[in-house]
Design a protein around this motif. Sequence first.
Motif, PDB file in Angstrom:
ATOM      1  N   SER A  97      93.585  45.195  -9.530  1.00 12.60           N
ATOM      2  CA  SER A  97      93.676  43.771  -9.811  1.00 12.60           C
ATOM      3  C   SER A  97      92.342  43.226 -10.331  1.00 12.60           C
ATOM      4  N   ILE A  98      91.229  43.722  -9.761  1.00 13.08           N
ATOM      5  CA  ILE A  98      89.906  43.289 -10.243  1.00 13.08           C
ATOM      6  C   ILE A  98      89.750  43.704 -11.711  1.00 13.08           C
ATOM      7  N   ASN A  99      90.103  44.943 -12.022  1.00 14.82           N
ATOM      8  CA  ASN A  99      89.971  45.425 -13.409  1.00 14.82           C
ATOM      9  C   ASN A  99      90.795  44.584 -14.377  1.00 14.82           C
ATOM     10  N   GLU A 100      91.988  44.248 -13.934  1.00 15.19           N
ATOM     11  CA  GLU A 100      92.871  43.428 -14.769  1.00 15.19           C
ATOM     12  C   GLU A 100      92.251  42.049 -15.032  1.00 15.19           C
ATOM     13  N   ASN A 101      91.766  41.435 -13.944  1.00 12.40           N
ATOM     14  CA  ASN A 101      91.141  40.117 -14.078  1.00 12.40           C
ATOM     15  C   ASN A 101      89.877  40.171 -14.929  1.00 12.40           C
ATOM     16  N   MET A 102      89.070  41.213 -14.713  1.00  8.06           N
ATOM     17  CA  MET A 102      87.819  41.323 -15.473  1.00  8.06           C
ATOM     18  C   MET A 102      88.111  41.517 -16.961  1.00  8.06           C
ATOM     19  N   GLY A 103      89.197  42.208 -17.259  1.00  6.51           N
ATOM     20  CA  GLY A 103      89.596  42.385 -18.654  1.00  6.51           C
ATOM     21  C   GLY A 103      89.869  41.028 -19.301  1.00  6.51           C
ATOM     22  N   ARG A 104      90.545  40.159 -18.566  1.00  2.74           N
ATOM     23  CA  ARG A 104      90.832  38.816 -19.076  1.00  2.74           C
ATOM     24  C   ARG A 104      89.563  37.992 -19.225  1.00  2.74           C
ATOM     25  N   TYR A 105      88.672  38.091 -18.214  1.00  2.15           N
ATOM     26  CA  TYR A 105      87.413  37.335 -18.271  1.00  2.15           C
ATOM     27  C   TYR A 105      86.547  37.793 -19.446  1.00  2.15           C
ATOM     28  N   LEU A 106      86.547  39.080 -19.707  1.00  2.19           N
ATOM     29  CA  LEU A 106      85.753  39.590 -20.836  1.00  2.19           C
ATOM     30  C   LEU A 106      86.300  39.050 -22.149  1.00  2.19           C
ATOM     31  N   HIS A 107      87.616  39.017 -22.238  1.00  5.20           N
ATOM     32  CA  HIS A 107      88.260  38.477 -23.425  1.00  5.20           C
ATOM     33  C   HIS A 107      87.851  37.006 -23.607  1.00  5.20           C
ATOM     34  N   THR A 108      87.883  36.258 -22.507  1.00  5.54           N
ATOM     35  CA  THR A 108      87.492  34.845 -22.552  1.00  5.54           C
ATOM     36  C   THR A 108      86.012  34.697 -22.910  1.00  5.54           C
ATOM     37  N   PHE A 109      85.187  35.586 -22.353  1.00  2.98           N
ATOM     38  CA  PHE A 109      83.759  35.541 -22.676  1.00  2.98           C
ATOM     39  C   PHE A 109      83.558  35.605 -24.196  1.00  2.98           C
ATOM     40  N   PHE A 110      84.210  36.558 -24.839  1.00  2.35           N
ATOM     41  CA  PHE A 110      84.020  36.721 -26.290  1.00  2.35           C
ATOM     42  C   PHE A 110      84.614  35.546 -27.068  1.00  2.35           C
ATOM     43  N   HIS A 111      85.666  34.978 -26.512  1.00  3.45           N
ATOM     44  CA  HIS A 111      86.240  33.784 -27.132  1.00  3.45           C
ATOM     45  C   HIS A 111      85.209  32.650 -27.101  1.00  3.45           C
ATOM     46  N   LEU A 112      84.602  32.444 -25.929  1.00  4.49           N
ATOM     47  CA  LEU A 112      83.591  31.382 -25.804  1.00  4.49           C
ATOM     48  C   LEU A 112      82.360  31.700 -26.649  1.00  4.49           C
ATOM     49  N   TYR A 113      81.940  32.936 -26.623  1.00  4.58           N
ATOM     50  CA  TYR A 113      80.757  33.366 -27.388  1.00  4.58           C
ATOM     51  C   TYR A 113      80.920  33.022 -28.872  1.00  4.58           C
ATOM     52  N   GLN A 114      82.145  33.159 -29.363  1.00  6.44           N
ATOM     53  CA  GLN A 114      82.366  32.928 -30.790  1.00  6.44           C
ATOM     54  C   GLN A 114      82.678  31.476 -31.135  1.00  6.44           C
ATOM     55  N   ASN A 115      83.204  30.731 -30.155  1.00  7.65           N
ATOM     56  CA  ASN A 115      83.704  29.397 -30.488  1.00  7.65           C
ATOM     57  C   ASN A 115      82.985  28.222 -29.823  1.00  7.65           C
TER      58      ASN A 115
END
Length: 259
Positions: A141-159
């Motif tokens: 579950s942690i891995n799954e959540n961290m995958g989503r957070y990483l995706h969000t990180f890159f979204h924020l980083y770019q936008n």
Amino acid sequence: MRYHIDTIPVWDAMKLDGECFLCALKRKTEIGEVEHYLGASVMEPDTRIQVNTKGFCCNHQRMLYALDNRLGHALLLESHVAETRERLEKACKSIKAAAKGASGASLLDKLTGKAPSVNKLMEDAAAALEQLTDTCIICDSINENMGRYLHTFFHLYQNDSEFRKKFESCKGMCIPHAAELLRVAAAELPARALPEFAATICNLETEAFDRMQEDVSWFCRKFDYRYYDEPWKNSRDAVERTVNKLRGWCVGTEPNPKE
Ligand SMILES: [Zn+2]
Ligand SMILES: [Zn+2]
């Protein structure tokens, strides 16, 4: 900017100004998960099935145990151990068959290479046993959540330019998470953005290690009587921060403030 449900926790973790915003996110998820399994809430049937199949790793058993809810813990174990007992039965069959195969191959088969090697057979037998307890529902579950957070990180980083500025002036990440960011960047960023991102990670990490080195050296010096009257500067928690930077958060003050 597109609203995203994970934007807030990622921003919050970045605003903590800690040694690794991803460790803060991971720890928050971990504590939430552990409390969830021993909490008052009734577990959904399909979660229950997953708990029975996957169980919990050593680290998460320790966290469950520390919550001092022995009955709750026992109830989780009861059905998990029942299922594991069934799977053990099957594993024992393949273990015995493998061991028999290792002892029973004819000399001719061995010489002609037709018989699987003894090492391979016993390796399979050991693996059959290990597979009974090599999964953890909380780790998954942690891995799954961290995958989503990483995706969000890159979204924020770019936008979100403000977020990007905050990231570029942060205290860096732990080494495992810095590596993870680089790995995920390949899929999340356009190739032309990779050199700048990689340079940012390298700068943040080298600066962070200069700082760690200075702090941990000053900490050691403070134990020399000649430095007794000198101030501690930023070194009181140098050991904890250095360990956490090297390996990911594991010792000292929690990365998230108490709620
Ligand atoms: Zn980290
Ligand atoms: Zn685990």
